[in-house]
Scaffold this active site. Structure first.
Site, PDB file in Angstrom:
ATOM      1  N   ALA A  34       0.812  -1.215   0.000  1.00 23.84           N
ATOM      2  CA  ALA A  34       0.000   0.000   0.000  1.00 23.84           C
ATOM      3  C   ALA A  34       0.846   1.267   0.000  1.00 23.84           C
ATOM      4  CB  ALA A  34      -0.942  -0.005   1.207  1.00 23.84           C
ATOM      5  N   ASN A  37       2.915   1.659  -3.218  1.00 20.57           N
ATOM      6  CA  ASN A  37       2.019   2.009  -4.320  1.00 20.57           C
ATOM      7  C   ASN A  37       1.850   3.527  -4.391  1.00 20.57           C
ATOM      8  OD1 ASN A  37       1.612  -0.708  -4.817  1.00 20.57           O
ATOM      9  ND2 ASN A  37      -0.437  -0.770  -3.927  1.00 20.57           N
ATOM     10  N   TYR A 103      -1.646 -14.933   2.114  1.00 17.70           N
ATOM     11  CA  TYR A 103      -0.444 -14.232   2.564  1.00 17.70           C
ATOM     12  C   TYR A 103       0.503 -15.173   3.307  1.00 17.70           C
ATOM     13  CZ  TYR A 103      -2.933  -9.844   1.628  1.00 17.70           C
ATOM     14  OH  TYR A 103      -3.608  -8.817   1.025  1.00 17.70           O
ATOM     15  N   TYR A 104       1.783 -14.974   3.068  1.00 17.39           N
ATOM     16  CA  TYR A 104       2.836 -15.676   3.805  1.00 17.39           C
ATOM     17  C   TYR A 104       3.799 -14.606   4.328  1.00 17.39           C
ATOM     18  CZ  TYR A 104       0.855 -19.723   1.512  1.00 17.39           C
ATOM     19  OH  TYR A 104      -0.024 -20.700   1.082  1.00 17.39           O
ATOM     20  N   ASN A 165      -7.017   1.915   6.183  1.00 18.15           N
ATOM     21  CA  ASN A 165      -6.739   0.649   5.486  1.00 18.15           C
ATOM     22  C   ASN A 165      -6.804  -0.556   6.422  1.00 18.15           C
ATOM     23  OD1 ASN A 165      -6.051  -0.924   3.257  1.00 18.15           O
ATOM     24  ND2 ASN A 165      -4.452   0.502   2.611  1.00 18.15           N
ATOM     25  N   GLY A 229     -17.067   9.110  -6.185  1.00 19.60           N
ATOM     26  CA  GLY A 229     -16.083  10.168  -6.032  1.00 19.60           C
ATOM     27  C   GLY A 229     -15.531  10.226  -4.624  1.00 19.60           C
ATOM     28  N   GLY A 254      -5.555  -1.271  -5.474  1.00 17.82           N
ATOM     29  CA  GLY A 254      -4.568  -0.207  -5.617  1.00 17.82           C
ATOM     30  C   GLY A 254      -5.158   1.146  -5.957  1.00 17.82           C
ATOM     31  N   ALA A 255      -6.477   1.195  -6.220  1.00 16.53           N
ATOM     32  CA  ALA A 255      -7.104   2.468  -6.584  1.00 16.53           C
ATOM     33  C   ALA A 255      -7.021   3.470  -5.434  1.00 16.53           C
ATOM     34  CB  ALA A 255      -8.558   2.243  -6.988  1.00 16.53           C
ATOM     35  N   ASP A 257      -4.744   3.626  -3.116  1.00 20.37           N
ATOM     36  CA  ASP A 257      -3.354   4.080  -2.994  1.00 20.37           C
ATOM     37  C   ASP A 257      -3.053   5.128  -4.061  1.00 20.37           C
ATOM     38  OD1 ASP A 257      -3.142   2.070  -1.037  1.00 20.37           O
ATOM     39  OD2 ASP A 257      -2.501   0.594  -2.539  1.00 20.37           O
TER      40      ASP A 257
END
Length: 316
Positions: A34, A37, A103-104, A165, A229, A254-255, A257
């Protein structure tokens, strides 16, 4: 330095074919995080950025440092940890409606980030300190690192920018609420989503969510509304900024970020708050049109062309 961020970035593996990952034979490798990015988004728009973290002293760590350094981000404050591995995760695209992420990252090098890794003079060199709610959830030492960075930022009048987040899988809901609110109380600018407002305050209305964060002490709150928006609020001003129209969302990851990168870029360029948030909406929209977290982040020319073409479509 314009913006400094700290947090974990991992190596992302994605099967080159859809379906259950057990049948995958080939994977593509990318980096994803995050904070980086957002830093990459800012760097592509011409701003100076720096990253504080740890990576493993392994091939993944070397690859990551090479990639991020190649995006013109300062990595002088990133340590290679010989005692831990770089975190990795897998994105399993079963079909267009079923995407699973594994996830690792437990005991990863980044989870060993601590307050001694945060250098006062480095934080003092920035205009903004950018943090998210992911980093403090990784470990107690990461939590200490976050608050050490905030302490230095406050001491040197560096603005603290916070994207909550929230990742519920990383910690208990009780601890998440307590820590996120504590960080928000020391933040100047906050970028929450409606779901995070619901989690923290049990309210749904974006105006009320913004007000709750303002009451905690923020100077500016920008609530992300996706296709709606964004809504921003300050002590003497509030308004809704419309989203940019796109034909099809390819990958929404990722939007947010990218949105943060666009807003901070606008503020660094001296735009009004409303204009800066509109730039954030534009960057966020562009990111969704490309597969991957950073692949769609635009440079100045791409951003200006997108905004211009979108305005032409509106005026037709």
């Amino acid at each position: 330095m314009d913006v400094i961020g700290l947090g974990e970035t991992m190596i992302l593996f994605t099967p080159e074919t859809k379906g259950l990952m057990r049948y995958a034979k080939y994977f593509s490798m990318k980096i994803a995080g995050a904070e980086t990015n957002t830093l990459i988004g800012l760097s592509r728009l011409g701003h100076q950025t720096g990253w504080i973290s740890r990576v493993g002293k392994d091939e993944f760590g070397s690859s990551m440092l090479s990639s991020i350094r190649g995006e013109s981000i300062d990595v002088s404050q990133v340590k290679m940890d010989p005692a831990a591995s770089t975190g990795i995760f897998f994105k399993e695209i079963v079909n267009e409606k079923a995407v699973r992420v594994n996830y690792y990252r437990k005991n990863s090098a980044a989870s060993r980030l601590n307050h001694l890794d945060i250098k006062e003079d480095y934080i003092a060199s920035a205009k903004y300190l950018y943090i998210t709610g992911i980093t403090p959830a990784l470990s107690d030492s990461c939590l200490e690192a976050i608050f050490q960075a905030i302490t230095y930022a406050k001491k040197h009048h560096v603005q603290v920018v916070f994207d909550p987040n929230i990742r519920k899988k990383l910690w208990s809901e009780e601890q998440a609420r307590e820590v996120i609110v504590k960080i928000a109380q020391q933040s100047d600018i906050i970028f929450p989503g409606v779901s995070e407002g619901r989690f923290l305050f049990q309210v749904e209305d974006y105006r009320e969510i913004a007000q709750r964060f303002l009451e905690l002490g923020a100077r500016l709150v920008v609530v992300k509304l996706g296709a709606g928006g964004a809504f921003y609020s300050m002590s003497n001003e509030s308004d809704t900024v419309p989203a940019f129209k796109i034909d099809r969302v390819v990958d929404p990851v990722g939007a947010g970020d990218g949105f943060a990168a666009g807003v901070l870029s606008g503020l660094l360029d001296g735009l009004s708050v409303k204009e800066a948030i509109s730039r954030g909406c534009a960057v966020g929209a562009i990111v969704t049109t490309v597969d991957g977290d950073i692949e769609g982040l635009p440079d100045r020319e791409l951003l200006e062309n997108f905004i211009h073409s979108n305005q032409e479509d509106v005026n037709r």
